[in-house]
Design an enzyme around this catalytic site. Sequence first.
Site, PDB file in Angstrom:
ATOM      1  N   HIS A 474       0.833  -1.211   0.000  1.00  0.00           N
ATOM      2  CA  HIS A 474       0.000   0.000   0.000  1.00  0.00           C
ATOM      3  C   HIS A 474       0.863   1.254   0.000  1.00  0.00           C
ATOM      4  O   HIS A 474       0.689   2.149  -0.850  1.00  0.00           O
ATOM      5  CB  HIS A 474      -0.903  -0.034   1.234  1.00  0.00           C
ATOM      6  N   GLU A 475       1.782   1.339   0.947  1.00  0.00           N
ATOM      7  CA  GLU A 475       2.612   2.545   1.044  1.00  0.00           C
ATOM      8  C   GLU A 475       3.521   2.691  -0.180  1.00  0.00           C
ATOM      9  O   GLU A 475       3.790   3.802  -0.639  1.00  0.00           O
ATOM     10  CB  GLU A 475       3.432   2.527   2.335  1.00  0.00           C
ATOM     11  N   HIS A 478       1.678   4.466  -2.891  1.00  0.00           N
ATOM     12  CA  HIS A 478       1.787   5.924  -2.753  1.00  0.00           C
ATOM     13  C   HIS A 478       3.136   6.396  -3.295  1.00  0.00           C
ATOM     14  O   HIS A 478       3.228   7.418  -3.996  1.00  0.00           O
ATOM     15  CB  HIS A 478       1.687   6.321  -1.283  1.00  0.00           C
ATOM     16  N   HIS A 481       3.273   6.540  -7.012  1.00  0.00           N
ATOM     17  CA  HIS A 481       2.529   7.697  -7.517  1.00  0.00           C
ATOM     18  C   HIS A 481       3.413   8.934  -7.523  1.00  0.00           C
ATOM     19  O   HIS A 481       3.362   9.756  -8.445  1.00  0.00           O
ATOM     20  CB  HIS A 481       1.305   7.913  -6.629  1.00  0.00           C
TER      21      HIS A 481
END
Length: 692
Positions: A474-475, A478, A481
């Site tokens: 998940h991190e 980020h 992105h």
Amino acid sequence: MTTDNPLLDFSALPAFDRIEPAQIAPALDVLLAEARAALERVVDPGTPASWANVVVPLEDATEKLGRAWGIVGHLNSVADSAPLREAYNANLPRVTQFWTELSQDTRLFARYKALRDGDEFARLDAAQRKILENALRDFRLGGAELVSPARERFAEIQDRAAALTQKFSENVLDATNAFELVLESADALAGLPADAIEAARASAEQAGKAGYRITLQFPSYLPVMQYALDRSLRETLYRAYATRASEHPSAPTDADGIARLDNGPVIAEILRLRREEAVLLGYRDFAEVSLVPKMAESPTQVVDFLRDLARRARPFGERDLVELAAFARERLGIESLQPWDIAFASEKLKEERYSFSDQQVKQYFQLPRVLEGLFGVARRLFGVEVIADQAATWHPDVRFYRVERDGAPIGHFYLDPYARPSKRPGAWMDDARGRRRLAAALQTPVAYLVCNFQPPVGGRSALLTHDDATTLFHEFGHGLHHLLTQVDELGVSGISGVEWDAVELPSQFMENFCWEWDNLQAMTAHIDTGEPLPRDLFERMLAAKNFQAGLGTLRQIEFSLFDMLLHAREVTDAKGVQAVLDEVRKEVAVVPVPAWNRFQNSFSHIFAGGYAAGYYSYKWAEVLSADAYAAFEEAAAAPEPEQAITRAGRRFLAEVLAVGGSRPAIESFRAFRGRDPSLEALLRHSGMVEQA
């Protein structure tokens, strides 16, 4: 500019090995003065209103200020100490005041409006136009259109709110660290996995105590709640955890034994200030203010979305609870299921139903191997290589990596994986530096990835639960992105300028790849045998993937609806906050919660983390991410799946990751999927679809 002070050196990566709290104030003296001087040059009537004369020079100055203060804020989160906290709090008002002044400067506002209305606007590229539009919106939200005395009061609110959110965060950290339970014998921890017992022993040894030490740090707390056979021990831990930073008698207190860590009054004042800010800006409530820069159109739309999802999830949540209560009664002898029994009974039920435990799975997830697998996914989907690199760090456990495409560096990131007392709880990604096209060269992005996993014990590799591995994916989403952007304008490159309720799309999207067999084969190796995860264990994990999905979904909706309603109403004290939470729980929750539970007092996301009236973003973006991942499921079913998956990955890179905030997130989604998002993929992935 002198570089004796490492906070004033922007020529390379931060010199974390040389930064001291005493350097913060002198650095800010220089950077604030330079930023104010740049502002005066930009607003001078003799300066033509053009992109090169207004946006660029102001961005040059404010980026340096933002990067330096970002380093300080980052250290405050991951390396808390009394001197650093004192320096941070002493300088926070200065920084807050500058940004408030900048957002209210009518001269600068006029310059941006002139740019927006001038001939040059049509010649700017899409990213530059988006920056101007965002800036004008932010000027209005920053109080630029206010007149005295409202202007001055707005500035006071910003200053006080910044101090209060920092105090909230400090109270949570201090309350978490204030609790410890030292047990004389390992017998008191019967049921816990061997590595958790060893970690408790090592924790006691590090604290200079004999026995086994349990704390409220999550890697210490969670194994007790999942595995401890001693029900009274689970209750003790639950009470301490659920009352952190509150007035409740069981709440952890400060070093003097006094409950000075109560966040109840802090929350009440934050809410009063947010509402006053909204009214000053001409809005009904803070929920409306929060949604102005987001995808969602109104608080009503968000509330309707959450209630619709709750309606769909509730039958599944009720079924989950009935099954759990029956199992606890019949197999565990627990007649009345209490909150401190939920994790324990759930783990036992999952073990019986699917014939595996989280602890069994954990033996296969060594952090180094998980990272190899994660980086392999990035290579396969997006054509990038992640390579270990060297840089100064703030702690010996921190790793540093370089991201390359076609042999050329395109970004870097730090990974801080383990929990420790000086580090605030949770997991997050933050930007250390954004991508930007400079006159001399391209400035590449740098990110921080922070987790709170259990540190290694006994000289072996750190082991992650599958949930931990999913958090890491998940991190990293980020991070991708931010790092894979192709936008050269700082204000909308990477995660900058992305609507808050869309920023979770890449992160939640990446979680899906932690459930694919080929990826798990590449990222697992048993701590003792080195064997990868067996196929039959994977199949059992997959069967259990949506175990208690109804309960989990309702829990997230409970938090989200509480957040939105709290900020849409006039709530002025801790009693009112509790009343809203009780109302929401009555509407959507199915698991009873004790009246003394003070979850809200440590809800850092909305009171110290930027998610105020925005926590719904997790569920909102989950709709986007599930639908986006469905494109890869479709590719996997294509005649040539590998090629189709590669094409889907490159398309996601081009239409979502690369464009950053340079266009509305819904346009990026439509460009990738060819249509508007659908709720059906989320319901299907969560197993909340009734079988015919």
